[in-house]
Design an enzyme around this catalytic site. Structure first.
Site, mmCIF file in Angstrom:
data_model
loop_
_atom_site.group_PDB
_atom_site.id
_atom_site.type_symbol
_atom_site.label_atom_id
_atom_site.label_comp_id
_atom_site.label_asym_id
_atom_site.label_seq_id
_atom_site.Cartn_x
_atom_site.Cartn_y
_atom_site.Cartn_z
ATOM 1 N N CYS A 90 85.211 6.188 -24.638
ATOM 2 C CA CYS A 90 84.484 6.094 -25.976
ATOM 3 C C CYS A 90 85.528 6.246 -26.891
ATOM 4 O O CYS A 90 85.250 5.777 -28.108
ATOM 5 C CB CYS A 90 83.539 7.225 -25.898
ATOM 6 S SG CYS A 90 84.201 8.891 -25.631
ATOM 7 N N HIS A 129 82.666 9.352 -32.963
ATOM 8 C CA HIS A 129 84.038 9.288 -33.095
ATOM 9 C C HIS A 129 84.656 8.687 -34.162
ATOM 10 O O HIS A 129 84.235 7.569 -34.432
ATOM 11 C CB HIS A 129 84.725 8.969 -31.718
ATOM 12 C CG HIS A 129 84.334 9.527 -30.436
ATOM 13 N ND1 HIS A 129 83.677 10.800 -30.564
ATOM 14 C CD2 HIS A 129 84.744 9.208 -29.405
ATOM 15 C CE1 HIS A 129 83.517 11.398 -29.105
ATOM 16 N NE2 HIS A 129 84.133 10.398 -28.351
#
Lengths: 371, 371, 371, 371
Positions: free
Chosen positions: C167, C262
């Site tokens: 990710c 993120h």
């Protein structure tokens, strides 16, 4: 250690590598009476030097004393071997910060006491054992009078068990006790706590529950908050404790994203006579002293209850460290529409509410001649 | 907008660029009945397109509808000019999300009403004006009956003022009302709230107060939480409202590090008869419906009160968005040691407690024929 | 489900009760092509209905579809029995969200593939298996060409394994790929990530580490961030992948107190020719489309790269949900004093970076005829 | 104050009621050389006792010394009157923690200096004045040699101005300087900071931006981080400073939900010779000392650079208070794929990076005979 360490009483820590154990180690760094010389923990840590056992797991900003670094950690469960090591080290008593099941903790603490070692415990296991005192040094120092009875009944010579109550009640027990002493006992309390995550240890509360969130539940905490005060306000009856009947308490316990410091919002109804004014109550709190203050124990806060006049205090980050993190900070005293008064109270849960409270209890027990 | 916009009622927003104004704009994006065609705000924004007025200040994840982007923002204080623009746009009524002083807001809302424009307000300014209804659509829809009296008394033809209560009481008013309807009115309540920072607008609460901290105080919030329920549970007496006498409420209001969602811990004493069991109460809550549900208003939650059986719910991040963020989520119903019952209730403060609640009120007023 | 469910392809989830598994279940609620009909998890959940297996452990705001509630959960490790159930349910392929050790995951995914079941995996176990494609649907859809070779080499008829990357790299792979396609490949990258706690699952990161703190380390994350892009930018050579040699990446990965999203700060040096201006780069990003956009896959973001002109964006809470949480949001493109350009990029780690990315890969594989 | 206060040098604080001013007051509580006897602030505070001026606005856990409580606050802008009060108090120099505009600050600091008062400033106003030294006491103590030239050029007798650099660069300037001294100057740096909210003062960063969020932008911070090191590494040329040409720095500055402590992730390329190993670098850092350590200044950390071997350190909450919050804590030294090395460095922004650094500069100037 500025003082010659040979003057100090050597002590041990059970559960020395856990979070409360670390607090004990850290707070005892410069204690004028006590010095850590023995540490026991789980098998994982056993056989390692303390510094190696906590490497990568030390949670506190303040570190441990150099001489603690090299203490060889014992297996707390290997009782005979641990007690041998304890005695070889010339230790006097242990602080118990065990994080096992209730039954295991109970049994282990009793084994140490039976071997002649006083156990001053943070664990909840023995709080409802009817001959074990639950001590807040300012509130019920006379409950130490049960110790000779406890020893006799159990056939223990030097060892005994004394415990401290749950961290959630620390902030409001002293202000309520101050009012009791002034002749204004409480009839009913509704208490709402907002408790810090350090109370759950490490790893403890997941960050997924504490970012943009609160959790309105802490397992077992409300029951403890409602019942323990009744034992603390109780009395010795024969050789066991008899609970007080008042105050009746209803507790709502919540977990909030705060590192240290439990905050309580309290609504209180007096049992009989009421103070004449808010100013009278503030004076009662300002004047409140107990044996720790009178005898000037090292860990005693100079002023056990600090009242702040600002609208928006106490706040955990700003007030938890008041007077070595051993004082209770109160604010927002005002009339309650439903009961008589309401206020907000704050106490540092891992210092006053855990290791610091345990050390103050040890100072009390030393002062009383039990150590 | 999937629907032909010409079918919809054109509406305006006063205070359209502030945080609550943004919520209105965002929530009305796809409303089946209403469509934003007019926006007024402070002089700083006046004369700009809406998209330019909020550039760099838009706080929400969801954005505004394309047709809103190009609305020319009026100066809310330049009332005559703004009302002209409002009428040229063929608008029907305004949502007021003004963030001025109480006196300014009061005066401004009255000027719009006097000009024939119904004002459905989020501001607190008129909550204690004795002929202005404070509406929670499920709880007191009959309070709209004051509107003809308000108009007549003030000499207004089409305009009137209706407001919504403070966001802090949304979570517990519906469960208490459900119990009232079932024959179990409350006598006394001690309520403890843990409120989200969005309630203070932007910039609002400093991050230095909300990292590793809570603040046990929100200016004016406890008074609102204690008094507004009495007007909502009150009745029309002549052409003004008469407050209810019960329940007596004591509120402790706290600010916690949560973005959206006010949580309340409630201890409740019944006035007379008590429910036979916790199961009966859960059933009362599950079955609770009001006019919004019966008439199937677009913003009505299907089930206004959702009860969760888990030990540790409701939690703001996980439960605030239940049923379009318009439902109240309750958990932890249990006996209270001091009163009769206690429970935890949660409501989304900027949707149900602000713009969403205002829109539901507009739907109620439309349904009743006042718009 | 607005559509007749019989039109949809029945699919299964391995690891259905974990955090990524829950995301799959939740995101597939209304998927127009796929419908969950099979769930496997650890022995603890096996034999329970899905709703019972996740009771008290469901982490998401959005819940699961009613028909999923009653799926009987299989033991993922009891492969034969699970595969039987899978086939009886007429399922077509599985999403793997297994949270076991690398070796266990590898073996288990191979067993399912060998049994004729395509495995579309979120797990990292097979990312470095040299005949397994690591897919980002917009970036390297042509890497699916390895699948026939993988099947042939391994003697599998219908089953195969395809995975998605870590990710942490999602936010910068698409902007870099856009530049590659426009003729501006990168030579060197220094990337600094600030990653959300949901990336560590539940319970995951302790709150004691994420209140008033960040952690400048995530085990294994920097290595993955540096190496996986080279496979994705690589090519098929014979029947295995050959890594690209560029860009050389140095990653600093940090954990920050954010739930989802993120953020990466990127400094980039071009390998050869450089874009003429920042405006050219913004245009390249705005115009970037891949097969998911061209073929209009259900989970494809309309615009894979959204550029925001504000000084202080992207921000995780405000931008992570852009275009169903499947778009990358970029801001702060500016000259780098050391390399050529720098910018900030954001991607939703549990949607685009996990289950949503897996679903998009399944849509790609369906489009290519492999499912 | 354990010591007789008459032995100490009386000093003043400009901007004494702001956040940095409070830090000065708090840190100087027990300073062995200096004692606060004069405070100036905005007109709002002028004419009040210090305790009244900060009532309800005091941000720190530690409070002010009793004798400071009664200092009468002067209006910093009413320069003549303030300087009179300063001189009547027998004060020697001022710390400037002014929070005005750059031009106002510049002018005001010059007025004090012209009146014969040395000004040791935290403000950024004079950092680019070419005859004003920007001091980090360990790094460029020889830059104080400009002071006689500054005085002469400007016609000042006793007064002068010396400043400290921005808080964002404190964590990496000392490790880089240590490498320079060991013969390994840096050529290029890419630095990524994660900065605490206290750096923005109070109210500063809104909590709506810091719950479940980070902000990848701090106005002006990247420019300061890139340019100030070049002045600090520069040299005196005639009677002005000449900047160094290296290292070239590219900074990415981010705001994160941390109270105190700026963390920097650094990738570094050496200009010429490279250290032989990571162990050599760690030794260079461990051995690093400057004049503050050699002359044993009261506020000097014993070891200016502390290296931690754990994988996941430094962390702001756990490491910022190292050695009175005056040390830099470093961890994660490892090879960089793109440059030579990378590491993580942490410094307390409001102590080392603000008031503590200012006090250390005053100690340096006292030691050099300028006060």
């Amino acid at each position: 250690m500025s003082q010659n360490s040979s003057d100090k009483i050597p002590v041990g820590i059970l559960g020395a590598t856990g979070m409360v154990g670390q607090q004990y180690i850290s707070l005892l760094n410069d204690h004028p009476w006590f010095e850590v010389r023995f540490a026991a923990a789980s098998p994982r840590s056993a056989g390692k030097k303390y510094k190696d056992a906590v490497a990568g797991r030390w949670q506190l900003t303040k570190t441990y004393a150099p001489h603690v670094a090299d203490i060889m950690v014992e297996d707390a469960n290997d009782v005979n071997r641990a007690i041998d090591a304890f005695k070889k080290g010339g230790c006097s008593f242990v602080f118990s910060a065990l994080e096992m099941s209730k039954d295991e903790t109970k049994a282990l603490e009793e084994q140490y006491a039976a071997a002649g070692i006083p156990v001053i415990s943070n664990a909840s296991a023995h709080r409802w054992t009817d001959d074990v005192p639950v001590l807040i040094a300012e509130v019920n120092p006379e409950h130490t009078d049960i110790i000779p009875l406890q020893k006799k009944e159990r056939g223990w010579d030097r060892g005994f068990i004394a415990v401290k109550p749950n961290c959630s009640i620390q902030s409001y027990m002293k202000p309520i006790h101050a009012l009791v002493k002034a002749g204004y006992p409480a009839q009913r309390l509704i208490v709402h706590t907002m408790q810090a995550v350090s109370g759950a240890g490490y790893p403890g509360v997941p960050s997924l529950d504490m970012i943009d969130n609160i959790v309105p539940y802490i397992g077992g905490e409300e029951e403890k908050s409602e019942k323990e005060p009744l034992k603390i306000f109780g009395s010795i009856n024969g050789n066991v404790f008899k609970n007080a009947e008042l105050p009746i308490i209803s507790a709502h316990c919540n977990r909030v994203p705060v590192i240290d410091g439990h905050t309580a919002c309290v609504s209180l109804e007096f049992a009989g006579k009421k103070p004449s004014s808010m100013e009278e109550i503030k004076k009662i709190w300002a004047d409140y002293k107990g044996l720790p203050q009178e005898a000037d124990f090292p860990f005693a806060p100079k002023q056990p209850i600090i009242y702040r006049e600002e609208d928006n205090r106490p706040q955990p980050r700003k007030d938890r460290d008041a007077d070595k993190a051993m004082a209770v900070v109160i604010g927002r005293l005002r009339q309650c529409n439903v009961f008589d008064i309401r206020f907000v109270a704050l106490s540092h849960n891992t210092v006053r509410g855990a290791a610091g409270g345990g050390i103050l209890n040890a100072e009390l027990l030393k002062h009383k001649g039990y150590l």
